[in-house]
Design a protein around this motif. Structure first.
Motif, PDB file in Angstrom:
ATOM      1  N   UNK A  47       0.827  -1.208   0.000  1.00  0.00           N
ATOM      2  CA  UNK A  47       0.000   0.000   0.000  1.00  0.00           C
ATOM      3  C   UNK A  47       0.866   1.264   0.000  1.00  0.00           C
ATOM      4  N   UNK A  48       1.918   1.263   0.812  1.00  0.00           N
ATOM      5  CA  UNK A  48       2.809   2.430   0.870  1.00  0.00           C
ATOM      6  C   UNK A  48       3.518   2.639  -0.463  1.00  0.00           C
ATOM      7  N   UNK A  49       3.982   1.545  -1.051  1.00  0.00           N
ATOM      8  CA  UNK A  49       4.667   1.648  -2.340  1.00  0.00           C
ATOM      9  C   UNK A  49       3.687   2.090  -3.431  1.00  0.00           C
ATOM     10  N   UNK A  50       2.467   1.578  -3.382  1.00  0.00           N
ATOM     11  CA  UNK A  50       1.449   1.980  -4.359  1.00  0.00           C
ATOM     12  C   UNK A  50       1.185   3.479  -4.274  1.00  0.00           C
ATOM     13  N   UNK A  51       1.109   4.007  -3.061  1.00  0.00           N
ATOM     14  CA  UNK A  51       0.881   5.446  -2.891  1.00  0.00           C
ATOM     15  C   UNK A  51       2.041   6.249  -3.482  1.00  0.00           C
ATOM     16  N   UNK A  52       3.273   5.777  -3.268  1.00  0.00           N
ATOM     17  CA  UNK A  52       4.445   6.478  -3.808  1.00  0.00           C
ATOM     18  C   UNK A  52       4.461   6.438  -5.339  1.00  0.00           C
ATOM     19  N   UNK A  53       3.959   5.353  -5.914  1.00  0.00           N
ATOM     20  CA  UNK A  53       3.932   5.196  -7.371  1.00  0.00           C
ATOM     21  C   UNK A  53       2.659   5.760  -8.001  1.00  0.00           C
ATOM     22  N   UNK A  54       1.710   6.148  -7.152  1.00  0.00           N
ATOM     23  CA  UNK A  54       0.422   6.668  -7.613  1.00  0.00           C
ATOM     24  C   UNK A  54      -0.349   5.610  -8.412  1.00  0.00           C
ATOM     25  N   UNK A  55      -0.315   4.371  -7.899  1.00  0.00           N
ATOM     26  CA  UNK A  55      -1.059   3.257  -8.490  1.00  0.00           C
ATOM     27  C   UNK A  55      -1.782   2.545  -7.344  1.00  0.00           C
ATOM     28  N   UNK A  56      -2.549   1.494  -7.654  1.00  0.00           N
ATOM     29  CA  UNK A  56      -3.226   0.770  -6.579  1.00  0.00           C
ATOM     30  C   UNK A  56      -2.382  -0.415  -6.100  1.00  0.00           C
ATOM     31  N   UNK A  57      -2.742  -0.932  -4.931  1.00  0.00           N
ATOM     32  CA  UNK A  57      -1.989  -2.020  -4.299  1.00  0.00           C
ATOM     33  C   UNK A  57      -1.959  -3.267  -5.182  1.00  0.00           C
ATOM     34  N   UNK A  58      -3.040  -3.563  -5.874  1.00  0.00           N
ATOM     35  CA  UNK A  58      -3.092  -4.740  -6.746  1.00  0.00           C
ATOM     36  C   UNK A  58      -2.050  -4.643  -7.870  1.00  0.00           C
ATOM     37  N   UNK A  59      -1.806  -3.434  -8.350  1.00  0.00           N
ATOM     38  CA  UNK A  59      -0.793  -3.248  -9.399  1.00  0.00           C
ATOM     39  C   UNK A  59       0.603  -3.532  -8.864  1.00  0.00           C
ATOM     40  N   UNK A  60       0.863  -3.147  -7.622  1.00  0.00           N
ATOM     41  CA  UNK A  60       2.160  -3.448  -7.005  1.00  0.00           C
ATOM     42  C   UNK A  60       2.317  -4.958  -6.885  1.00  0.00           C
ATOM     43  N   UNK A  61       1.271  -5.643  -6.441  1.00  0.00           N
ATOM     44  CA  UNK A  61       1.323  -7.102  -6.310  1.00  0.00           C
ATOM     45  C   UNK A  61       1.628  -7.756  -7.660  1.00  0.00           C
ATOM     46  N   UNK A  62       0.998  -7.275  -8.725  1.00  0.00           N
ATOM     47  CA  UNK A  62       1.253  -7.807 -10.071  1.00  0.00           C
ATOM     48  C   UNK A  62       2.702  -7.564 -10.488  1.00  0.00           C
ATOM     49  N   UNK A  63       3.197  -6.341 -10.241  1.00  0.00           N
ATOM     50  CA  UNK A  63       4.567  -6.005 -10.628  1.00  0.00           C
ATOM     51  C   UNK A  63       5.575  -6.915  -9.918  1.00  0.00           C
ATOM     52  N   UNK A  64       5.308  -7.204  -8.654  1.00  0.00           N
ATOM     53  CA  UNK A  64       6.236  -8.036  -7.884  1.00  0.00           C
ATOM     54  C   UNK A  64       6.283  -9.473  -8.397  1.00  0.00           C
ATOM     55  N   UNK A  65       5.250  -9.907  -9.088  1.00  0.00           N
ATOM     56  CA  UNK A  65       5.202 -11.275  -9.606  1.00  0.00           C
ATOM     57  C   UNK A  65       5.737 -11.386 -11.030  1.00  0.00           C
ATOM     58  N   UNK A  66       5.901 -10.260 -11.706  1.00  0.00           N
ATOM     59  CA  UNK A  66       6.333 -10.293 -13.103  1.00  0.00           C
ATOM     60  C   UNK A  66       7.771 -10.758 -13.223  1.00  0.00           C
ATOM     61  N   UNK A  67       8.051 -11.466 -14.299  1.00  0.00           N
ATOM     62  CA  UNK A  67       9.423 -11.883 -14.581  1.00  0.00           C
ATOM     63  C   UNK A  67      10.039 -11.027 -15.684  1.00  0.00           C
ATOM     64  N   UNK A  68       9.221 -10.155 -16.274  1.00  0.00           N
ATOM     65  CA  UNK A  68       9.698  -9.301 -17.359  1.00  0.00           C
ATOM     66  C   UNK A  68       8.954  -7.973 -17.274  1.00  0.00           C
ATOM     67  N   UNK A  69       9.692  -6.861 -17.362  1.00  0.00           N
ATOM     68  CA  UNK A  69       9.048  -5.552 -17.353  1.00  0.00           C
ATOM     69  C   UNK A  69       9.975  -4.538 -18.009  1.00  0.00           C
ATOM     70  N   UNK A  70       9.413  -3.391 -18.351  1.00  0.00           N
ATOM     71  CA  UNK A  70      10.204  -2.328 -18.938  1.00  0.00           C
ATOM     72  C   UNK A  70      11.214  -1.805 -17.929  1.00  0.00           C
ATOM     73  N   UNK A  71      12.367  -1.383 -18.422  1.00  0.00           N
ATOM     74  CA  UNK A  71      13.401  -0.826 -17.553  1.00  0.00           C
ATOM     75  C   UNK A  71      12.861   0.405 -16.828  1.00  0.00           C
ATOM     76  N   UNK A  72      12.093   1.233 -17.516  1.00  0.00           N
ATOM     77  CA  UNK A  72      11.533   2.435 -16.898  1.00  0.00           C
ATOM     78  C   UNK A  72      10.591   2.110 -15.747  1.00  0.00           C
ATOM     79  N   UNK A  73       9.807   1.045 -15.902  1.00  0.00           N
ATOM     80  CA  UNK A  73       8.893   0.619 -14.840  1.00  0.00           C
ATOM     81  C   UNK A  73       9.685   0.140 -13.630  1.00  0.00           C
TER      82      UNK A  73
END
Length: 104
Positions: A47-73
């Motif tokens: 939740x804290x990280x989501x607030x810092x990124x201006x996204x929702x908590x579910x998006x943070x959970x998804x990002x943490x599970x990804x094995x591939x993402x953009x360098x900028x992300x």
């Protein structure tokens, strides 16, 4: 505390070789972490990280599970935790920092 032994007592009973091996393994483990482990080590909630990124908590959970993402992300994710992302190419004879992906 019947039947319990403190970690410091257990460690003192280990041979010097075993203590050295345990120390080396702990250093190696500290250097390699998944994003979720890193976030927890930084004592941040999703939740804290989501607030810092201006996204929702579910998006943070998804990002943490990804094995591939953009360098900028990934860079924004690390910066939201107070860190800095460097891309390093390691070769047998040298390491080279790749600057192509810097902030623009």
């Amino acid at each position: 505390m019947t039947g319990r032994t403190s970690f410091s007592v257990l460690r003192s009973r280990m041979s010097p070789e075993s203590q050295a091996q345990a120390h080396e393994k702990s250093l190696a483990l500290k250097g390699d972490m998944a994003l979720a482990e890193l976030r927890r080590a930084m004592r941040l909630s999703q939740e804290e990280l989501a607030a810092a990124l201006n996204i929702n908590q579910a998006s943070v959970a998804k990002m943490e599970k990804r094995t591939d993402m953009y360098v900028g992300t990934l860079r924004r994710f690390i910066q939201a935790m107070g860190g800095e992302l460097d891309i390093i190419a390691r070769f047998p004879d040298r390491s080279i920092k790749i600057d192509q992906f810097g902030d623009r």
